[in-house]
Design an enzyme around this catalytic site. Structure first.
Site, PDB file in Angstrom:
ATOM      1  N   ARG A 176      40.704  11.987   5.589  1.00 29.19           N
ATOM      2  CA  ARG A 176      39.791  12.792   4.750  1.00 29.19           C
ATOM      3  C   ARG A 176      40.525  14.023   4.239  1.00 29.19           C
ATOM      4  O   ARG A 176      40.329  14.464   3.127  1.00 29.19           O
ATOM      5  CB  ARG A 176      38.562  13.190   5.542  1.00 29.19           C
ATOM      6  N   ASP A 205      41.014   5.582   5.815  1.00 31.72           N
ATOM      7  CA  ASP A 205      39.598   5.717   5.520  1.00 31.72           C
ATOM      8  C   ASP A 205      39.414   5.620   4.014  1.00 31.72           C
ATOM      9  O   ASP A 205      40.398   5.481   3.277  1.00 31.72           O
ATOM     10  CB  ASP A 205      39.008   7.028   6.087  1.00 31.72           C
ATOM     11  N   HIS A 280      35.188   1.556   5.449  1.00 27.50           N
ATOM     12  CA  HIS A 280      36.018   2.769   5.404  1.00 27.50           C
ATOM     13  C   HIS A 280      37.409   2.426   4.860  1.00 27.50           C
ATOM     14  O   HIS A 280      38.419   2.935   5.366  1.00 27.50           O
ATOM     15  CB  HIS A 280      36.129   3.416   6.794  1.00 27.50           C
ATOM     16  N   ASP A 344      33.423   0.651  12.334  1.00 28.31           N
ATOM     17  CA  ASP A 344      32.160   1.384  12.232  1.00 28.31           C
ATOM     18  C   ASP A 344      31.587   1.368  10.809  1.00 28.31           C
ATOM     19  O   ASP A 344      32.315   1.199   9.840  1.00 28.31           O
ATOM     20  CB  ASP A 344      32.351   2.839  12.684  1.00 28.31           C
ATOM     21  N   GLU A 345      30.277   1.545  10.770  1.00 30.69           N
ATOM     22  CA  GLU A 345      29.536   1.921   9.563  1.00 30.69           C
ATOM     23  C   GLU A 345      29.756   1.012   8.353  1.00 30.69           C
ATOM     24  O   GLU A 345      29.851   1.496   7.229  1.00 30.69           O
ATOM     25  CB  GLU A 345      29.871   3.377   9.212  1.00 30.69           C
ATOM     26  N   TRP A 411      30.796   6.037  20.415  1.00 33.74           N
ATOM     27  CA  TRP A 411      30.635   7.307  19.688  1.00 33.74           C
ATOM     28  C   TRP A 411      29.184   7.638  19.412  1.00 33.74           C
ATOM     29  O   TRP A 411      28.807   8.800  19.377  1.00 33.74           O
ATOM     30  CB  TRP A 411      31.447   7.299  18.391  1.00 33.74           C
ATOM     31  N   TYR A 436      32.431  15.610  19.491  1.00 33.28           N
ATOM     32  CA  TYR A 436      32.723  15.635  18.053  1.00 33.28           C
ATOM     33  C   TYR A 436      33.087  17.062  17.637  1.00 33.28           C
ATOM     34  O   TYR A 436      32.242  17.940  17.573  1.00 33.28           O
ATOM     35  CB  TYR A 436      31.549  15.063  17.251  1.00 33.28           C
ATOM     36  N   PHE A 437      34.362  17.237  17.371  1.00 33.38           N
ATOM     37  CA  PHE A 437      34.843  18.590  17.067  1.00 33.38           C
ATOM     38  C   PHE A 437      34.672  18.947  15.593  1.00 33.38           C
ATOM     39  O   PHE A 437      35.044  20.029  15.176  1.00 33.38           O
ATOM     40  CB  PHE A 437      36.319  18.731  17.481  1.00 33.38           C
ATOM     41  N   ASP A 438      34.111  18.022  14.800  1.00 29.70           N
ATOM     42  CA  ASP A 438      33.778  18.402  13.419  1.00 29.70           C
ATOM     43  C   ASP A 438      32.414  19.081  13.369  1.00 29.70           C
ATOM     44  O   ASP A 438      32.034  19.625  12.348  1.00 29.70           O
ATOM     45  CB  ASP A 438      33.815  17.191  12.477  1.00 29.70           C
ATOM     46  N   TRP A 486      36.956  14.744  12.952  1.00 29.93           N
ATOM     47  CA  TRP A 486      36.862  14.201  11.588  1.00 29.93           C
ATOM     48  C   TRP A 486      37.113  15.342  10.623  1.00 29.93           C
ATOM     49  O   TRP A 486      36.748  16.491  10.896  1.00 29.93           O
ATOM     50  CB  TRP A 486      35.474  13.575  11.374  1.00 29.93           C
ATOM     51  N   GLU A 488      36.405  15.761   7.107  1.00 31.85           N
ATOM     52  CA  GLU A 488      35.751  15.990   5.813  1.00 31.85           C
ATOM     53  C   GLU A 488      35.697  17.477   5.471  1.00 31.85           C
ATOM     54  O   GLU A 488      35.928  17.885   4.334  1.00 31.85           O
ATOM     55  CB  GLU A 488      34.310  15.458   5.828  1.00 31.85           C
TER      56      GLU A 488
HETATM   57  C1  ACM Z   1      32.378   7.451  13.533  1.00 28.11           C
HETATM   58  O1  ACM Z   1      32.125   8.637  13.776  1.00 28.11           O
HETATM   59  N1  ACM Z   1      31.946   6.888  12.398  1.00 28.11           N
HETATM   60  C2  ACM Z   1      33.125   6.621  14.444  1.00 28.11           C
END
Ligand code: ACM
Ligand code: ZN
Length: 775
Positions: A176, A205, A280, A344-345, A411, A436-438, A486, A488
């Site tokens: 990202r 990603d 992704h 994921d996702e 996660w 989650y450090f974001d 993450w 972003e």
């Molecule tokens: C994730 O946070 N989509 C693994």
């Protein structure tokens, strides 16, 4: 000469002693031992070991590299080039002693006035012993310029130490936003300092492909770059036009990767590559559109894409051929036993209608596209295990059935890990809630922009990868835990450091130290010592844990309210004012909850060593007519968002942009409906209903707010209503729904807020309300 340590020797004699080497006047106490993560057992002994230019390192030959970490420090900070030798001199040496009977990563450290002995089974134990020595040294050892009058002394101690978990991980999202190789190497040093042993690189990603693959050069030539829209909010970036110039990005060449892996190995760290699939991957599809179901040309997106429908085609054989070729190059570069395939996702709408995917579903006898994802991952698992490696993926790989040899990275909470371990799979826990450090780590109004959640330092510290209720058999499948950053909202190295430190220190202790050795109060002291180390290293660590927050209690009898001030660390020196005046060292020191009975502007700040630290709290506590009045809920708030319980809606404290701040009451899919009892007929001119919107986290403003009045709590008359249409919103936003009434007298006020119900983008819809203000 007799060794005298820790006594006052008189200045002349002291100088003489230091001059002849090996003596120090320093008297150590337990408080001087601030090692993070907390070792199993630490015993402080009398005396100290003094490093000087003649100190020698005695190291079994094949382990010479392990001393780099300390020798480099002494070279920079002390200006000494300490020698590694084969045989120990009579004293003044650091010796690494092999003991094959010890645990894989365990070590013991014995420091006396004569020498420093690190005993371990091999490389990683030696490394951790030396990292502990580093943390026993004064923080100035971290200086990259020579320190004058350095005091390179460590206390005599006996330490016995070993990790609780064998997977102690940190994930960097380099897609990202791209981070240069040098920054990755610097991060590896920080991981090693904390005895972490796994660096997970999220190399692929939608917004960027970051690893050179020789067979598919366009992956980086095209997929590594995007149209630069860095000046806009991540979720407000437009879809780039085909052919537009793509200038933001970068990637690691295979030579870079080799350097990263070699450096990590020298620091006891395994680098796990993540090659995302089947979603992704828009960066790969931008480079090679034939990888997707419909082969439409696309650009690498510049920002957020949701839902992710442009994914690899699971029907075409050529997709699998491509992925296997990519993984062959990846496995040549990374010796890691684990290969991460994401998983994921994926939104599988294309798979539902793609002729190739439909054929695959039919031929393989699959029930649906979930099983097609399972087929996809099973195929990759077979390929990866045929090469002697283990597949690991995000917990979505459980859906539709998991390949037998796969390991799960949980996660979406701990549930995926629980289920996988029940089914006999190994798991790594990295739940959004703790790791989650974001996510924000402090008050959103003063923190740099981050993802919507809230993971303060103390929450990270509470992380335990083993979940209560797990059987001993399940526990054995928990390899450990991991933090994920993450990126972003992490465009720079400074911001990456800010989000990572000190939370990484808390995580390291959660995955290294025994549960019974963990103590938040003790960690609070040690991490503040670590702050000084970070300062010498020039790390932009977050001071969010010093932010003052409020706890409010309402006394419904007296209508008074008391406000407690605190920050994450216990026993802080908090100064405050109640009259709007700015805080300085002379401001009132906080001791116990403050009683308020009128609208008050509170300011507060933590002081450390006489200086203000962290952001100042500024909060206006607005009293209103309903403050502390009884509230009856016709439709109760959700268990997960109870605010300050039944009095919360009228407790005078407003919810902030941090929806985990303990003020917001939430309703999932439901409406809010409640009655405030003013306890006597009361003149009412205006009712204000505070709401929060954070669409990224599924929180939407109400579409309607209604106020009804009554004097008997039975028949209510509508007194006012406000309607509002849904509008897409990328921000986290507070809004007051203000309903002006022509002055009316009533005892009971019914307030309704209508939930959006189904958001146009899908998913559930949260309604978040706080406070209801009656004037
Ligand atoms: C994730 O946070 N989509 C693994
Ligand atoms: Zn397809």
């Amino acid at each position: 000469m007799k060794r005298i340590v820790g006594k006052w020797l008189g200045v002349t004699m002291l100088v003489a002693l230091i001059g002849c080497g090996g003596q120090s006047q320093k008297q150590f106490t337990e408080n001087d031992i601030n090692i993070i993560p907390k070792p199993d057992k630490v015993e402080l002994m009398a005396g100290a070991f003094v490093f000087n230019e003649d100190t020698r390192f005695v190291v079994p030959e094949k382990y010479a590299e392990v001393t780099d970490v300390l020798l480099n420090k002494f070279e920079a900070a002390a200006g000494w080039q300490l020698e590694v030798v084969d045989a120990a001199p009579s004293k003044n040496y650091v010796k690494l002693v092999l003991d094959p009977a010890m645990g894989e990563e365990a070590y013991t450290l014995k420091v006396t006035e004569e020498n420093v002995l690190v005993t371990a089974k091999g490389y990683s134990g030696f490394l951790y012993g030396l990292e502990s020595v580093r943390q026993l040294l004064p923080v100035s050892i971290e200086s990259d310029t020579q320190v004058t009058n350095g005091d390179w002394v460590i206390p005599a101690v006996e330490i016995k130490d070993s990790p609780r978990f064998k997977w102690r991980g940190f994930m960097m999202d380099v897609s990202r936003h791209f981070f240069e190789k040098e920054y990755v190497l610097a991060t590896i040093d920080q991981l090693a300092l904390l005895k972490m042993n796994t660096l997970h690189l999220h190399l692929v990603d939608d917004q960027g492909w970051r690893i050179e693959i020789k067979k598919y050069p366009k992956l980086t030539e095209v997929g590594g770059f995007r149209v630069d829209q860095e000046d806009k909010h991540w979720d407000a970036r437009r879809t780039p036009e085909l052919g537009e110039e793509a200038t933001y990005g970068g990637y690691y060449t295979q030579e870079d990767i080799k350097e990263i892996v070699a450096y990590a190995t020298s620091r006891g760290i395994n680098v796990v590559p993540e090659i995302e699939m089947p979603a992704h991957v828009m960066s790969a599809i931008a480079a090679y559109p034939e990888l997707s179901c419909f082969q439409n040309p696309i650009m690498v997106p510049s920002g957020g894409v949701w839902p992710i429908t442009e994914i690899y085609c699971a029907g075409k054989e050529s997709t699998f051929e491509f992925l296997e070729n990519v993984l062959i190059e990846v496995m040549e570069l990374f010796p890691s036993p684990y290969i991460h395939v994401g998983g994921d996702e994926a939104t599988k709408t294309n798979w539902e209608i793609c002729p190739d995917c439909k054929r695959r579903v039919k031929e393989e006898g699959l029930a649906n596209v979930e099983e097609l994802q399972s087929y996809f991952i099973r195929r990759m698992e077979q390929f990866i295990s045929s090469k002697g490696r283990t597949l690991i993926g995000w917990d979505e790989i459980l859906e539709g059935g998991l390949a037998p040899g796969a390991t799960v990275m949980s996660w979406r909470g701990f549930e995926g890990g629980l289920k996988a371990s029940e089914e006999g799979h190994d798991v790594v826990m990295s739940p959004t809630s703790h790791s989650y450090f974001d996510y924000y780590q402090g008050n959103q109004d003063v923190e740099p922009m981050a993802w919507g959640g809230f993971t303060p330092l103390s929450k990270v510290y509470e992380f335990d990868p083993v979940v209560e209720g797990m059987s001993p058999e399940q526990e054995k499948h928990v390899l450990g835990g991991q933090a994920n950053l993450w990126s972003e909202f992490v465009p720079t190295e400074a911001q990456s450091q800010y989000m990572t430190y000190p939370r990484l220190a808390a995580l390291a202790e959660s995955v290294w130290s025994k549960k019974e050795n963990k103590s938040w109060a003790d960690f609070s002291n040690r991490v503040q010592a670590m702050f000084k180390r970070y300062e010498v290293m020039g790390i932009n660590y977050a001071k969010s844990a010093f932010q003052v927050t409020t706890d409010v209690t309402v006394d419904s009898e007296t209508g008074t309210l008391s406000i407690a001030l605190k920050n994450e660390f216990p026993n802080s020196d908090i100064r405050y004012s109640l009259d709007g005046s700015d805080i300085d060292g002379d401001s009132q020191q906080y001791e116990s909850p403050i009683v308020l009975d009128k609208t008050t502007q509170v300011k507060a700040q933590v002081f450390k060593d006489g200086e203000p630290v962290g952001a100042q709290l500024e909060k206006t506590i607005n009293f209103h007519k309903a403050a502390g009045k009884p509230v009856t809920y016709l439709n109760k708030y959700h268990d997960s968002y109870q605010g300050a319980k039944d009095v919360g809606m009228v407790n005078v404290v407003r919810g902030s942009k941090n929806f985990h701040d303990g003020q917001w009451q939430g309703w999932l899919g439901d409406d809010m409906e409640l009655i405030i009892d003013m306890e006597e007929p009361t003149e009412i001119e205006r009712v204000t209903v505070g709401a929060l919107e954070n669409q990224g986290s599924g929180i939407y403003f109400p579409v309607e707010v209604e106020v009804l009045l009554s004097n008997d709590a039975k028949s209510f008359d509508r007194a006012g209503v406000l309607e509002r249409d849904y509008a897409a919103n990328t921000k986290s936003e507070l809004k007051d729904f203000i309903i002006d009434l022509t002055k009316q007298s009533a005892r009971y006020i019914k307030v309704k807020a209508i939930n959006l119900g189904t958001p146009p983008t899908g998913g559930g819809s949260w309604l978040f309300i706080d406070e209801i203000i009656v004037e």
